[in-house]
Write an enzyme that holds these catalytic residues in place. Sequence first.
Site, PDB file in Angstrom:
ATOM      1  N   HIS A  33      -3.093   7.519   6.679  1.00 33.53           N
ATOM      2  CA  HIS A  33      -2.141   8.315   6.046  1.00 33.53           C
ATOM      3  C   HIS A  33      -2.529   9.561   5.772  1.00 33.53           C
ATOM      4  O   HIS A  33      -2.031  10.631   5.683  1.00 33.53           O
ATOM      5  CB  HIS A  33      -1.434   7.506   4.858  1.00 33.53           C
ATOM      6  CG  HIS A  33      -0.094   6.823   5.122  1.00 33.53           C
ATOM      7  ND1 HIS A  33       0.992   7.397   5.879  1.00 33.53           N
ATOM      8  CD2 HIS A  33       0.202   5.544   5.202  1.00 33.53           C
ATOM      9  CE1 HIS A  33       1.819   6.433   5.991  1.00 33.53           C
ATOM     10  NE2 HIS A  33       1.502   5.361   5.499  1.00 33.53           N
ATOM     11  N   GLY A  42       0.755  -1.076  -0.063  1.00 28.81           N
ATOM     12  CA  GLY A  42       0.134   0.195  -0.043  1.00 28.81           C
ATOM     13  C   GLY A  42       0.983   1.157   0.003  1.00 28.81           C
ATOM     14  O   GLY A  42       1.882   1.161   0.572  1.00 28.81           O
ATOM     15  N   HIS A  67      -4.665   1.234   7.286  1.00 25.62           N
ATOM     16  CA  HIS A  67      -3.369   2.101   7.405  1.00 25.62           C
ATOM     17  C   HIS A  67      -3.291   3.283   6.605  1.00 25.62           C
ATOM     18  O   HIS A  67      -2.716   4.287   6.813  1.00 25.62           O
ATOM     19  CB  HIS A  67      -2.238   0.985   7.189  1.00 25.62           C
ATOM     20  CG  HIS A  67      -0.721   1.410   7.268  1.00 25.62           C
ATOM     21  ND1 HIS A  67       0.113   1.182   8.185  1.00 25.62           N
ATOM     22  CD2 HIS A  67      -0.269   2.473   6.382  1.00 25.62           C
ATOM     23  CE1 HIS A  67       1.297   1.607   7.835  1.00 25.62           C
ATOM     24  NE2 HIS A  67       1.146   2.435   6.718  1.00 25.62           N
ATOM     25  N   GLU A  68      -3.539   2.940   5.157  1.00 27.33           N
ATOM     26  CA  GLU A  68      -3.510   3.951   4.192  1.00 27.33           C
ATOM     27  C   GLU A  68      -4.420   5.063   4.189  1.00 27.33           C
ATOM     28  O   GLU A  68      -4.063   6.079   4.086  1.00 27.33           O
ATOM     29  CB  GLU A  68      -3.550   3.324   2.574  1.00 27.33           C
ATOM     30  CG  GLU A  68      -2.852   2.197   2.314  1.00 27.33           C
ATOM     31  CD  GLU A  68      -1.101   2.621   2.676  1.00 27.33           C
ATOM     32  OE1 GLU A  68      -0.973   3.780   2.326  1.00 27.33           O
ATOM     33  OE2 GLU A  68      -0.454   1.634   2.982  1.00 27.33           O
ATOM     34  N   GLN A 100       3.015  10.006   1.182  1.00 27.90           N
ATOM     35  CA  GLN A 100       4.168   9.412   1.206  1.00 27.90           C
ATOM     36  C   GLN A 100       5.160   9.700  -0.247  1.00 27.90           C
ATOM     37  O   GLN A 100       6.442   9.447   0.177  1.00 27.90           O
ATOM     38  CB  GLN A 100       4.043   7.800   1.233  1.00 27.90           C
ATOM     39  CG  GLN A 100       3.549   7.474   2.565  1.00 27.90           C
ATOM     40  CD  GLN A 100       3.388   5.832   2.607  1.00 27.90           C
ATOM     41  OE1 GLN A 100       2.461   5.387   1.893  1.00 27.90           O
ATOM     42  NE2 GLN A 100       4.286   5.299   3.260  1.00 27.90           N
ATOM     43  N   CYS A 134       5.677   0.112   7.537  1.00 29.68           N
ATOM     44  CA  CYS A 134       5.507   1.353   6.549  1.00 29.68           C
ATOM     45  C   CYS A 134       6.466   1.745   5.857  1.00 29.68           C
ATOM     46  O   CYS A 134       7.698   1.851   6.475  1.00 29.68           O
ATOM     47  CB  CYS A 134       4.986   2.689   7.592  1.00 29.68           C
ATOM     48  SG  CYS A 134       4.476   3.921   6.549  1.00 29.68           S
ATOM     49  N   LEU A 135       6.407   2.026   4.491  1.00 32.01           N
ATOM     50  CA  LEU A 135       7.518   2.261   3.618  1.00 32.01           C
ATOM     51  C   LEU A 135       8.137   3.644   3.967  1.00 32.01           C
ATOM     52  O   LEU A 135       9.571   4.188   3.829  1.00 32.01           O
ATOM     53  CB  LEU A 135       7.162   2.375   2.324  1.00 32.01           C
ATOM     54  CG  LEU A 135       6.533   1.141   1.344  1.00 32.01           C
ATOM     55  CD1 LEU A 135       6.225   1.430   0.161  1.00 32.01           C
ATOM     56  CD2 LEU A 135       7.546   0.134   1.478  1.00 32.01           C
TER      57      LEU A 135
HETATM   58 NI    NI Z   1       2.464   3.375   5.574  1.00 33.51          NI
END
Ligand code: NI
Length: 170
Positions: A139, A46, A135-136, A51, A93-94
């Site tokens: 964000h 995701g 999660h997304e 991000q 998380c990236l």
């Molecule tokens: Ni994330």
Amino acid sequence: MVLGIRKYGDPVLETPCEKVVQFATADLKNLVFDMFETMYANKGVGLAAPQVGVLQQVTVIDTSAGEDPDARLVLINPEIVGLEGQQLGEEGCLSIPGFREDVRRAMTARVKAFDVEGKEFEVSGEELLARAMQHEIDHLHGILFLKHLSPLKRDLIRRKISKLVKAGEW
Ligand code: NI
């Protein structure tokens, strides 16, 4: 085009995003295309627009990590309309590379969103898909998974990241 991923500490990650108002534009389609490329290049499931430095309510998800074209999901201006049950599982998380922690999420999530053409739809998911959507969508409201950890764990991770920043390794 693979875009650079903003890391924890960048204020863009903790800023709420604006809703998309113009659909089906070349800009929006390119953003979604680049977000998928960036997510796959980084082996994520995701990715949310902040991000990659874009403060718009756009997120892409693929829980098959590129294996199944039908698993590609674009959520624009998403809204959670139903949550059920609970799951506890490891989450990363990236934007916070190298840190994974158990996070409690709802087991099932129902989400209302728009696609790139501006068509509204609903999607339901459970387990990993439910976790990814929660999660997304967090964000897009400037919320990182660290917020769901205990203050103790969160501070520990923050301190480790501060050290990495000082060492020039973040
Ligand atoms: Ni994330």
